[in-house]
Design a protein around this motif. Structure first.
Motif, PDB file in Angstrom:
ATOM      1  N   GLN A 114      54.651 -20.425 -11.887  1.00 22.44           N
ATOM      2  CA  GLN A 114      54.494 -21.621 -12.699  1.00 22.44           C
ATOM      3  C   GLN A 114      55.591 -21.697 -13.750  1.00 22.44           C
ATOM      4  OE1 GLN A 114      52.262 -24.137 -12.421  1.00 22.44           O
ATOM      5  NE2 GLN A 114      53.172 -25.185 -14.167  1.00 22.44           N
ATOM      6  N   PRO A 115      56.405 -22.773 -13.755  1.00 16.38           N
ATOM      7  CA  PRO A 115      57.477 -22.859 -14.754  1.00 16.38           C
ATOM      8  C   PRO A 115      56.920 -23.095 -16.149  1.00 16.38           C
ATOM      9  CG  PRO A 115      57.390 -24.851 -13.420  1.00 16.38           C
ATOM     10  CD  PRO A 115      56.403 -23.896 -12.829  1.00 16.38           C
ATOM     11  N   GLU A 116      57.562 -22.493 -17.131  1.00 11.49           N
ATOM     12  CA  GLU A 116      57.154 -22.708 -18.510  1.00 11.49           C
ATOM     13  C   GLU A 116      57.354 -24.185 -18.857  1.00 11.49           C
ATOM     14  OE1 GLU A 116      58.209 -21.101 -23.030  1.00 11.49           O
ATOM     15  OE2 GLU A 116      59.177 -20.224 -21.271  1.00 11.49           O
ATOM     16  N   GLY A 117      56.301 -24.811 -19.319  1.00 10.06           N
ATOM     17  CA  GLY A 117      56.378 -26.225 -19.651  1.00 10.06           C
ATOM     18  C   GLY A 117      56.092 -27.149 -18.486  1.00 10.06           C
ATOM     19  N   GLY A 118      55.879 -26.576 -17.281  1.00 13.35           N
ATOM     20  CA  GLY A 118      55.566 -27.393 -16.125  1.00 13.35           C
ATOM     21  C   GLY A 118      56.793 -28.056 -15.521  1.00 13.35           C
ATOM     22  N   ALA A 119      56.571 -28.866 -14.497  1.00 16.53           N
ATOM     23  CA  ALA A 119      57.657 -29.575 -13.823  1.00 16.53           C
ATOM     24  C   ALA A 119      57.083 -30.749 -13.054  1.00 16.53           C
ATOM     25  CB  ALA A 119      58.400 -28.643 -12.865  1.00 16.53           C
ATOM     26  N   ASN A 120      57.912 -31.758 -12.845  1.00 19.17           N
ATOM     27  CA  ASN A 120      57.569 -32.829 -11.916  1.00 19.17           C
ATOM     28  C   ASN A 120      57.790 -32.299 -10.501  1.00 19.17           C
ATOM     29  OD1 ASN A 120      57.258 -34.472 -14.172  1.00 19.17           O
ATOM     30  ND2 ASN A 120      59.302 -35.330 -14.002  1.00 19.17           N
ATOM     31  N   VAL A 121      56.913 -32.680  -9.581  1.00 14.26           N
ATOM     32  CA  VAL A 121      57.032 -32.211  -8.198  1.00 14.26           C
ATOM     33  C   VAL A 121      57.233 -33.415  -7.286  1.00 14.26           C
ATOM     34  CG1 VAL A 121      56.002 -30.876  -6.340  1.00 14.26           C
ATOM     35  CG2 VAL A 121      55.520 -30.265  -8.729  1.00 14.26           C
ATOM     36  N   GLU A 122      58.360 -33.398  -6.556  1.00 18.23           N
ATOM     37  CA  GLU A 122      58.682 -34.476  -5.624  1.00 18.23           C
ATOM     38  C   GLU A 122      58.501 -33.988  -4.188  1.00 18.23           C
ATOM     39  OE1 GLU A 122      60.184 -35.424  -9.413  1.00 18.23           O
ATOM     40  OE2 GLU A 122      60.936 -33.759  -8.199  1.00 18.23           O
ATOM     41  N   PHE A 123      57.804 -34.768  -3.380  1.00 20.02           N
ATOM     42  CA  PHE A 123      57.638 -34.483  -1.956  1.00 20.02           C
ATOM     43  C   PHE A 123      58.457 -35.525  -1.198  1.00 20.02           C
ATOM     44  CE2 PHE A 123      53.916 -32.954  -4.173  1.00 20.02           C
ATOM     45  CZ  PHE A 123      53.731 -31.684  -3.659  1.00 20.02           C
ATOM     46  N   VAL A 124      59.318 -35.062  -0.287  1.00 21.43           N
ATOM     47  CA  VAL A 124      60.312 -35.953   0.285  1.00 21.43           C
ATOM     48  C   VAL A 124      60.404 -35.797   1.802  1.00 21.43           C
ATOM     49  CG1 VAL A 124      62.167 -34.282  -0.136  1.00 21.43           C
ATOM     50  CG2 VAL A 124      62.723 -36.705   0.103  1.00 21.43           C
ATOM     51  N   VAL A 125      60.658 -36.935   2.464  1.00 17.52           N
ATOM     52  CA  VAL A 125      60.867 -36.964   3.912  1.00 17.52           C
ATOM     53  C   VAL A 125      62.120 -37.788   4.188  1.00 17.52           C
ATOM     54  CG1 VAL A 125      59.975 -37.810   6.120  1.00 17.52           C
ATOM     55  CG2 VAL A 125      58.421 -36.749   4.488  1.00 17.52           C
ATOM     56  N   GLY A 136      63.173 -38.203 -10.758  1.00  9.57           N
ATOM     57  CA  GLY A 136      62.656 -37.565  -9.550  1.00  9.57           C
ATOM     58  C   GLY A 136      63.364 -38.027  -8.295  1.00  9.57           C
ATOM     59  N   THR A 137      63.708 -39.322  -8.228  1.00 11.81           N
ATOM     60  CA  THR A 137      64.439 -39.805  -7.056  1.00 11.81           C
ATOM     61  C   THR A 137      65.834 -39.180  -7.002  1.00 11.81           C
ATOM     62  OG1 THR A 137      65.302 -41.765  -8.218  1.00 11.81           O
ATOM     63  CG2 THR A 137      63.206 -42.007  -7.075  1.00 11.81           C
ATOM     64  N   VAL A 138      66.450 -38.999  -8.170  1.00 13.15           N
ATOM     65  CA  VAL A 138      67.767 -38.355  -8.210  1.00 13.15           C
ATOM     66  C   VAL A 138      67.651 -36.904  -7.757  1.00 13.15           C
ATOM     67  CG1 VAL A 138      69.682 -37.674  -9.697  1.00 13.15           C
ATOM     68  CG2 VAL A 138      68.578 -39.887 -10.039  1.00 13.15           C
ATOM     69  N   ALA A 139      66.646 -36.200  -8.252  1.00 13.42           N
ATOM     70  CA  ALA A 139      66.435 -34.812  -7.841  1.00 13.42           C
ATOM     71  C   ALA A 139      66.201 -34.719  -6.336  1.00 13.42           C
ATOM     72  CB  ALA A 139      65.245 -34.218  -8.598  1.00 13.42           C
ATOM     73  N   ALA A 140      65.419 -35.645  -5.793  1.00 12.70           N
ATOM     74  CA  ALA A 140      65.135 -35.634  -4.360  1.00 12.70           C
ATOM     75  C   ALA A 140      66.401 -35.860  -3.548  1.00 12.70           C
ATOM     76  CB  ALA A 140      64.094 -36.698  -4.036  1.00 12.70           C
ATOM     77  N   ALA A 141      67.237 -36.813  -3.966  1.00 14.62           N
ATOM     78  CA  ALA A 141      68.491 -37.071  -3.251  1.00 14.62           C
ATOM     79  C   ALA A 141      69.423 -35.866  -3.313  1.00 14.62           C
ATOM     80  CB  ALA A 141      69.172 -38.305  -3.829  1.00 14.62           C
ATOM     81  N   LEU A 142      69.512 -35.232  -4.477  1.00 13.67           N
ATOM     82  CA  LEU A 142      70.364 -34.055  -4.615  1.00 13.67           C
ATOM     83  C   LEU A 142      69.883 -32.922  -3.713  1.00 13.67           C
ATOM     84  CD1 LEU A 142      70.812 -34.074  -8.489  1.00 13.67           C
ATOM     85  CD2 LEU A 142      72.665 -34.299  -6.821  1.00 13.67           C
ATOM     86  N   ALA A 143      68.569 -32.716  -3.647  1.00 11.89           N
ATOM     87  CA  ALA A 143      68.023 -31.638  -2.823  1.00 11.89           C
ATOM     88  C   ALA A 143      68.276 -31.900  -1.340  1.00 11.89           C
ATOM     89  CB  ALA A 143      66.536 -31.476  -3.098  1.00 11.89           C
ATOM     90  N   VAL A 144      68.006 -33.127  -0.894  1.00 10.29           N
ATOM     91  CA  VAL A 144      68.201 -33.439   0.531  1.00 10.29           C
ATOM     92  C   VAL A 144      69.673 -33.352   0.897  1.00 10.29           C
ATOM     93  CG1 VAL A 144      67.959 -35.218   2.298  1.00 10.29           C
ATOM     94  CG2 VAL A 144      66.116 -34.831   0.650  1.00 10.29           C
ATOM     95  N   ARG A 145      70.567 -33.803   0.020  1.00 10.06           N
ATOM     96  CA  ARG A 145      71.998 -33.673   0.281  1.00 10.06           C
ATOM     97  C   ARG A 145      72.372 -32.207   0.455  1.00 10.06           C
ATOM     98  NH1 ARG A 145      76.810 -34.756  -4.011  1.00 10.06           N
ATOM     99  NH2 ARG A 145      75.642 -33.062  -4.966  1.00 10.06           N
ATOM    100  N   SER A 146      71.819 -31.338  -0.386  1.00 12.36           N
ATOM    101  CA  SER A 146      72.104 -29.907  -0.292  1.00 12.36           C
ATOM    102  C   SER A 146      71.594 -29.338   1.024  1.00 12.36           C
ATOM    103  CB  SER A 146      71.460 -29.173  -1.473  1.00 12.36           C
ATOM    104  OG  SER A 146      71.597 -27.776  -1.353  1.00 12.36           O
ATOM    105  N   TRP A 147      70.373 -29.695   1.390  1.00 12.99           N
ATOM    106  CA  TRP A 147      69.801 -29.180   2.638  1.00 12.99           C
ATOM    107  C   TRP A 147      70.551 -29.699   3.859  1.00 12.99           C
ATOM    108  CZ3 TRP A 147      64.508 -30.940   0.391  1.00 12.99           C
ATOM    109  CH2 TRP A 147      64.053 -29.967  -0.531  1.00 12.99           C
TER     110      TRP A 147
END
Length: 282
Positions: free
Chosen positions: A182-193, A224-235
């Motif tokens: 669990q991250p300190e302070g929590g986090a937003n969680v994005e589920f992406v397809v 969150g949409t930016v984070a999702a795009a960055l993650a999918v680009r990396s994968w």
């Protein structure tokens, strides 16, 4: 009990109570913010944007205006990509600032620059960070825990890849996803397809749902949409730098670009002001 003016606004369904406080005289408690954001007994919103001059609020920002953003439960948050666009729209529509040239907005994650765009408003979110950690995320509707990717855009995100639209649609995000560790302070969680095909006319396309800390599931999350795009680009490895992200509340644009030897990210999309009124603070 004092009566204060407010405006209700949203960016792709991610909605906010906007409270003007140019001179920094309001001291809203967490309980008052939560009451204003309550969808049954208050105005109803995912968060509250207090519009205050940086100098008056003591925020130390180099921008004239500061976005004092609070989550629906009253907790303080660093940034909100949809909120910045709505904040800028409010400043422009009320004559407090002009968008004839780039507009600087102070946030707890630094100064963000907003300009008009073909789809509404574009905000330069600056640089981003990730690490080598692979936190495990459990969510109701998933058979097993899934690894996530940490993305920091001034506020924390964990992006989780799912296998199909059916998995995404089957999530029950009325229950808080469990993150290990669990991250300190929590986090937003994005589920992406990813869409099929992932890339159309040089633009990456994905679908996303999000659970925002201090709020719950929302119809949209800008950062969150930016984070999702960055993650999918990396994968994907070598995917494009322009993305369209479909969220339950609409579609947002994400772009990655170089400036000063660093990669920066920008978010674009609509911002709507719905109605204004006054409300009595409990």
């Amino acid at each position: 009990m004092p009566e204060i003016p407010f405006t209700k606004g949203h960016g792709t369904g991610n909605d906010f109570v906007i409270v003007p406080d140019p001179d920094g005289v309001l001291d809203l408690s967490a309980a008052q913010v939560a009451a204003l954001c309550d969808r049954h007994f208050g105005i109803g919103a995912d968060g509250l944007l207090r519009v205050v001059r940086s100098a008056a609020g003591g925020f130390g920002s180099d921008a004239e205006w500061f976005m004092d953003y609070r989550n629906a439960d009253g907790s303080i948050a660093e940034m909100c990509g949809n909120g910045v666009r709505v904040f800028a729209r409010y400043l422009a529509d009320t004559g407090l600032a002009s968008l004839d040239s780039p507009l600087a907005v102070g946030t707890r994650a630094g100064t963000k620059t907003v300009t008009r765009s073909d789809d509404g408003f574009r905000v330069d979110l600056g640089t981003w960070r990730t690490d080598a950690a692979d936190p495990l995320v459990r969510a109701r509707g998933l058979d097993v825990a899934r690894p996530g990717m940490n993305i920091d855009l001034g506020n924390p995100h964990i992006v989780v890849a799912l296998a199909s639209d059916a998995e995404l649609d089957g999530l029950d995000l009325s229950v808080i996803p469990h993150i290990d560790p669990q991250p300190e302070g929590g986090a937003n969680v994005e589920f992406v397809v990813p869409e099929d095909p992932l890339i159309t006319a040089g633009v990456g396309r994905i679908r996303m749902r999000v659970f925002e800390r201090g709020v719950g599931e929302t119809l949209s999350c800008g950062t969150g949409t930016v984070a999702a795009a960055l993650a999918v680009r990396s994968w994907a490895g070598g995917a494009p730098h322009e993305w369209r992200v479909e969220v339950p509340g609409g579609v947002l644009g994400v772009s990655m670009f170089e400036m000063g030897g660093q990669e920066r990210v920008a978010l674009s999309g609509p911002a709507t002001l719905v109605y204004s009124g006054t409300v009595t603070l409990a």
